[in-house]
Design a protein around this motif. Structure first.
Motif, mmCIF file in Angstrom:
data_model
loop_
_atom_site.group_PDB
_atom_site.id
_atom_site.type_symbol
_atom_site.label_atom_id
_atom_site.label_comp_id
_atom_site.label_asym_id
_atom_site.label_seq_id
_atom_site.Cartn_x
_atom_site.Cartn_y
_atom_site.Cartn_z
ATOM 1 N N ILE A 148 0.843 -1.184 0.000
ATOM 2 C CA ILE A 148 0.000 0.000 0.000
ATOM 3 C C ILE A 148 0.878 1.234 0.000
ATOM 4 N N SER A 149 0.527 2.224 -0.801
ATOM 5 C CA SER A 149 1.286 3.467 -0.818
ATOM 6 C C SER A 149 1.175 4.160 0.529
ATOM 7 N N SER A 150 2.261 4.762 0.974
ATOM 8 C CA SER A 150 2.252 5.492 2.238
ATOM 9 C C SER A 150 1.403 6.753 2.149
ATOM 10 N N LYS A 151 0.992 7.156 0.925
ATOM 11 C CA LYS A 151 0.179 8.355 0.754
ATOM 12 C C LYS A 151 -1.310 8.089 0.962
ATOM 13 N N VAL A 152 -1.708 6.807 1.055
ATOM 14 C CA VAL A 152 -3.112 6.458 1.244
ATOM 15 C C VAL A 152 -3.572 6.930 2.617
ATOM 16 N N LYS A 153 -4.718 7.632 2.662
ATOM 17 C CA LYS A 153 -5.285 8.102 3.916
ATOM 18 C C LYS A 153 -6.483 7.228 4.284
ATOM 19 N N VAL A 154 -6.619 6.890 5.550
ATOM 20 C CA VAL A 154 -7.752 6.098 6.009
ATOM 21 C C VAL A 154 -8.343 6.774 7.242
ATOM 22 N N GLU A 155 -9.628 6.524 7.473
ATOM 23 C CA GLU A 155 -10.247 7.007 8.696
ATOM 24 C C GLU A 155 -9.872 6.054 9.824
ATOM 25 N N SER A 211 13.252 3.717 -1.285
ATOM 26 C CA SER A 211 11.914 3.860 -1.874
ATOM 27 C C SER A 211 10.907 2.949 -1.187
ATOM 28 N N GLU A 212 11.322 1.740 -0.803
ATOM 29 C CA GLU A 212 10.409 0.846 -0.085
ATOM 30 C C GLU A 212 9.970 1.444 1.252
ATOM 31 N N VAL A 213 10.921 2.003 1.975
ATOM 32 C CA VAL A 213 10.610 2.557 3.301
ATOM 33 C C VAL A 213 9.775 3.821 3.187
ATOM 34 N N THR A 214 10.092 4.687 2.230
ATOM 35 C CA THR A 214 9.429 5.985 2.155
ATOM 36 C C THR A 214 8.143 5.970 1.338
ATOM 37 N N GLU A 215 7.902 4.905 0.545
ATOM 38 C CA GLU A 215 6.765 4.929 -0.370
ATOM 39 C C GLU A 215 5.768 3.800 -0.168
ATOM 40 N N THR A 216 6.085 2.771 0.621
ATOM 41 C CA THR A 216 5.146 1.661 0.816
ATOM 42 C C THR A 216 4.976 1.358 2.300
ATOM 43 N N GLU A 217 3.775 0.889 2.636
ATOM 44 C CA GLU A 217 3.511 0.541 4.031
ATOM 45 C C GLU A 217 4.237 -0.745 4.436
ATOM 46 N N MET A 218 4.378 -1.694 3.515
ATOM 47 C CA MET A 218 5.113 -2.921 3.844
ATOM 48 C C MET A 218 6.570 -2.613 4.168
ATOM 49 N N GLY A 219 7.170 -1.702 3.371
ATOM 50 C CA GLY A 219 8.544 -1.311 3.638
ATOM 51 C C GLY A 219 8.673 -0.578 4.956
ATOM 52 N N MET A 220 7.710 0.298 5.258
ATOM 53 C CA MET A 220 7.728 1.025 6.529
ATOM 54 C C MET A 220 7.594 0.072 7.709
ATOM 55 N N GLN A 221 6.699 -0.899 7.598
ATOM 56 C CA GLN A 221 6.512 -1.860 8.687
ATOM 57 C C GLN A 221 7.754 -2.717 8.895
ATOM 58 N N LYS A 222 8.366 -3.159 7.805
ATOM 59 C CA LYS A 222 9.601 -3.942 7.926
ATOM 60 C C LYS A 222 10.672 -3.120 8.631
ATOM 61 N N PHE A 223 10.806 -1.874 8.240
ATOM 62 C CA PHE A 223 11.790 -0.965 8.828
ATOM 63 C C PHE A 223 11.567 -0.804 10.332
ATOM 64 N N SER A 244 4.002 5.850 16.553
ATOM 65 C CA SER A 244 2.796 6.398 15.939
ATOM 66 C C SER A 244 2.714 5.995 14.469
ATOM 67 N N ARG A 245 3.837 6.118 13.765
ATOM 68 C CA ARG A 245 3.856 5.786 12.336
ATOM 69 C C ARG A 245 3.553 4.317 12.112
ATOM 70 N N LEU A 246 4.036 3.446 12.987
ATOM 71 C CA LEU A 246 3.763 2.020 12.843
ATOM 72 C C LEU A 246 2.296 1.708 13.127
ATOM 73 N N ARG A 247 1.710 2.355 14.141
ATOM 74 C CA ARG A 247 0.286 2.125 14.426
ATOM 75 C C ARG A 247 -0.573 2.515 13.230
ATOM 76 N N VAL A 248 -0.291 3.688 12.663
ATOM 77 C CA VAL A 248 -1.060 4.142 11.498
ATOM 78 C C VAL A 248 -0.861 3.181 10.331
ATOM 79 N N SER A 249 0.364 2.713 10.147
ATOM 80 C CA SER A 249 0.649 1.772 9.059
ATOM 81 C C SER A 249 -0.116 0.471 9.263
ATOM 82 N N ASN A 250 -0.149 -0.013 10.507
ATOM 83 C CA ASN A 250 -0.892 -1.254 10.802
ATOM 84 C C ASN A 250 -2.384 -1.078 10.504
ATOM 85 N N ILE A 251 -2.933 0.100 10.826
ATOM 86 C CA ILE A 251 -4.346 0.360 10.550
ATOM 87 C C ILE A 251 -4.600 0.401 9.054
ATOM 88 N N LYS A 252 -3.721 1.078 8.305
ATOM 89 C CA LYS A 252 -3.877 1.152 6.856
ATOM 90 C C LYS A 252 -3.865 -0.245 6.230
#
Length: 407
Positions: free
Chosen positions: A4-11, A151-163, A395-403
């Motif tokens: 998922i793109s890190s730019k995706v917004k969710v409620e 690019s994986e870390v800054t642009e995708t949620e999977m990359g952010m979560q792995k990081f 905080s960033r990981l919690r939001v990523s997990n929700i997305k």
């Protein structure tokens, strides 16, 4: 790595991290003790009346804009309220209460179940919300440092979560393929993880200079240490972006303080006691190139324990250590013996590797001690550095997990 793109917004809201369930209220009553007793999916749950009044979800008590309870505690306590009645909706979706001042509110079955005051309930919530579970390193030759691309870390949620997950677990992570330019601000804009400001600025360059104001700004070897132990709140996380690497020397040396401290406790419990109780002065008396002068100081044990007695933080930096010692000659001699043993174990637990241009070495500054081999000053070695906080990282990981869960 796709994701998922890190730019995706969710409620999202506080409950978004918890499992989704099919829940139905079967009964609700007000007890003689002023508690609300409900049965949800055959499970009996109790809630103090004061709790439901304190966390009322009505529009007067709860702001949907800032997702916060805004009712004045002073007004609430002054009124000395209690519950007058509790009823359940016919469809079993919510309960409604009326207080002694006729204020009313309602709570859904989901809201109540997610806040059940049972061991299973609070363990589930804590596991979902509080994500910091570090693991001690294995023996040095079996330690594997996880990596992902910039690019994986800054642009995708999977990359952010792995990081973030691996940074929490190991205290060390490598981001590869970083653009050949200063990226601290860009990284913050892309990820929401903004650099932390201190008296060295929001970010800085580590390189050999003729008259260094910090020992790191030289070509000499650096002993294992944490950064800025002289601060009351030292930086949580450090990033070092390798922009240019020396052709000779300059290797990074990293060591897991948790593993070294546990070995110290096992092999030399008397030394462990000294380093966890004796406070050591740290200082930074410095005049930067902009002529601003600073005298920063802090006192702390070398090894800091959590409430369970486990080592979690290491306030150790020989270059920043003050010669002002708060103890007797005998205590200092004991301290030196303990420190010698601890340094030996840090070296035993250390790993050495070479960062290449484009690598960002990210590490838990309070846990993983870092050092550097000397390098030939005829060759340029240039690093960009900055700090982050665990608060924003979690905080960033919690939001990523929700997305991830919602998509």
């Amino acid at each position: 790595m796709n994701g998922i793109s890190s730019k995706v917004k969710v409620e999202f809201y506080e409950d978004s991290l918890l499992p989704k369930r099919q829940l139905k209220l079967q009964s609700a009553e007000l007890t003689n003790q002023g508690r609300v007793l409900v049965v949800i999916n055959d499970e009996k749950l109790q809630f103090p009346g004061e709790y439901l009044l304190r966390f009322c979800e009505c529009a007067k008590c709860f702001s949907s804009a800032c997702l916060s309870h805004i009712r004045s505690l002073s007004d609430l306590y002054k009124a000395d309220l209690s519950l007058k009645s509790v009823t359940m909706s016919e469809d079993g979706k919510y309960i409604e209460y009326v207080a002694t001042n006729d204020h009313s509110g309602r709570f859904t079955a989901e809201w109540l179940y997610n806040r059940r005051m049972t061991q299973q309930g609070w363990e589930e919530r804590n596991a979902a919300v509080f994500l910091h579970k570090p693991c001690s390193w294995p023996v040095a030759d079996k330690m594997h440092v996880e990596k992902a691309t910039y690019s994986e870390v800054t642009e995708t949620e999977m990359g952010m979560q792995k990081f973030i997950n691996n940074l929490i677990k190991d205290g060390l992570f490598i981001i590869t393929g970083t653009p050949d330019r200063r990226v601290a601000d860009e990284f913050g804009e892309k990820t929401g993880l903004a650099p932390i400001m201190n008296h060295y600025g929001p970010n800085w360059i580590v390189e050999n200079v003729p008259v260094p104001t910090n020992h790191a700004y030289s070509s000499y070897a650096l002993d294992l240490h944490i950064d800025q132990a002289f601060l009351m709140h030292c930086p949580n996380i450090q990033l070092l972006h390798c922009m240019t690497q020396s052709e000779v020397g300059g290797e990074s040396i990293m060591s897991d303080g948790i593993r070294a401290a546990n070995l110290l406790k096992e092999r030399h419990p008397e030394y462990f006691h000294i380093l966890t109780t004796l406070e050591i002065n740290q200082k930074d008396v410095i005049s930067h190139y902009n002529q601003q002068q600073y005298y920063v100081a802090n006192r702390s044990p070398t090894i800091v324990l959590n409430k369970d007695g486990d080592p979690v933080k290491f306030m150790f930096n020989s270059v920043a250590q003050s010669s002002f010692f708060s103890g007797s000659p005998e205590q200092y001699e004991e301290y030196e013996r303990a420190t010698k043993a601890f340094v030996g174990l840090l070296n035993e637990c250390s790993i050495t590797f070479r960062n290449e241009p484009g690598d960002i070495m990210v590490f838990d500054n309070e846990r993983v001690l870092h050092g550097r081999a000397s390098y030939d000053k005829r060759y340029e070695r240039k690093l960009e550095g900055w700090y982050l906080s665990w608060d924003m990282m979690h905080s960033r990981l919690r939001v990523s997990n929700i997305k991830t869960a919602q998509n």
